[in-house]
Design a protein around this motif. Structure first.
Motif, PDB file in Angstrom:
ATOM      1  N   ASP A 149       2.162  -9.119  -4.918  1.00 41.94           N
ATOM      2  CA  ASP A 149       2.396  -8.600  -3.565  1.00 41.94           C
ATOM      3  C   ASP A 149       3.694  -9.137  -2.976  1.00 41.94           C
ATOM      4  OD1 ASP A 149       0.161  -7.076  -3.687  1.00 41.94           O
ATOM      5  OD2 ASP A 149      -0.926  -8.113  -2.083  1.00 41.94           O
TER       6      ASP A 149
ATOM      7  N   THR B 291      -7.068  -6.378  -6.609  1.00 40.68           N
ATOM      8  CA  THR B 291      -6.471  -7.369  -5.723  1.00 40.68           C
ATOM      9  C   THR B 291      -5.375  -8.113  -6.476  1.00 40.68           C
ATOM     10  OG1 THR B 291      -8.212  -8.933  -6.350  1.00 40.68           O
ATOM     11  CG2 THR B 291      -8.554  -7.667  -4.325  1.00 40.68           C
TER      12      THR B 291
ATOM     13  N   ARG C  50      -4.095  -0.968  -5.152  1.00 40.36           N
ATOM     14  CA  ARG C  50      -4.799  -1.445  -3.948  1.00 40.36           C
ATOM     15  C   ARG C  50      -5.890  -0.458  -3.541  1.00 40.36           C
ATOM     16  NH1 ARG C  50      -4.980  -6.198  -0.869  1.00 40.36           N
ATOM     17  NH2 ARG C  50      -3.081  -7.316  -1.285  1.00 40.36           N
TER      18      ARG C  50
ATOM     19  N   CYS D 208       0.819  -1.223   0.000  1.00 44.16           N
ATOM     20  CA  CYS D 208       0.000   0.000   0.000  1.00 44.16           C
ATOM     21  C   CYS D 208       0.848   1.267   0.000  1.00 44.16           C
ATOM     22  CB  CYS D 208      -0.945   0.003   1.196  1.00 44.16           C
ATOM     23  SG  CYS D 208      -2.300  -1.163   0.992  1.00 44.16           S
TER      24      CYS D 208
END
Length: 178
Positions: free
Chosen positions: A167, A159, A154, A117
């Protein structure tokens, strides 16, 4: 198609106001014709394939600090666990992405989500699809992609893809640069 749906709505309003069942059935018929045209159009577009070539981060001059994520993924063992303990799903050779089915969502550790993030590392999204990917994701294939910073992807509700595990790569990149 939109015109047919608007006409069907107008006919339905008239049918209700006039109390006429024939006009209501005409409205239903117009909706059915619009549905058939929609399915036909969708099938035709799928047969054509993507008209726009896939975005390649390597074709763009590297003038930003947050270039594409190019770090390679570690090879998982038979249980799907990498040396760092990250669970990446089934072994890479067992994953055969189906181009018509949306890939599942990567399960991400909460600490990795925080790193992602806050990251400006570039990931790629496909219009009208919920996942973000690495540039070399096998599921993406030749689809047209749009580059976005991972944190922004995000934020916008995208996703991570379970096929390319962005990620894991972004979190590893953020840890190595810290």
């Amino acid at each position: 198609m939109l015109l047919l749906l608007l006409a069907a709505a107008g006919v339905l309003v008239f049918a209700v106001a006039a109390g006429s069942a024939q006009w209501a059935w005409l409205s239903v018929l117009l909706c059915a014709v619009a549905a058939v045209l929609l399915f036909w159009s969708r099938a035709r577009d799928r047969k054509r394939g993507p008209a726009v070539p896939r975005h390649s981060a390597h074709a763009v001059a590297d003038d930003t600090a947050s270039g594409p994520v190019v770090e390679s993924e570690p090879e998982p063992d038979e249980s799907g666990t990498t040396l760092g303990g990250d669970t990446t799903g089934p072994p890479a050779e067992a994953v055969e992405p189906d181009p018509d089915t949306e890939p599942s969502e990567q399960r991400t550790d909460a600490a990795d989500v925080l790193l992602v993030c806050e990251s400006g590392a570039e990931v790629f999204v496909i219009d009208e699809r919920p996942r973000y990917h690495l540039d070399d994701c096998s599921w993406v294939g030749q689809r047209a992609t749009l580059p976005l910073p991972a944190g922004e992807a995000r934020e916008l509700g995208f996703t991570p893809c379970a096929v390319c595990c962005p990620d894991t790569a972004v979190a590893r990149l953020e840890r190595s640069s810290a």
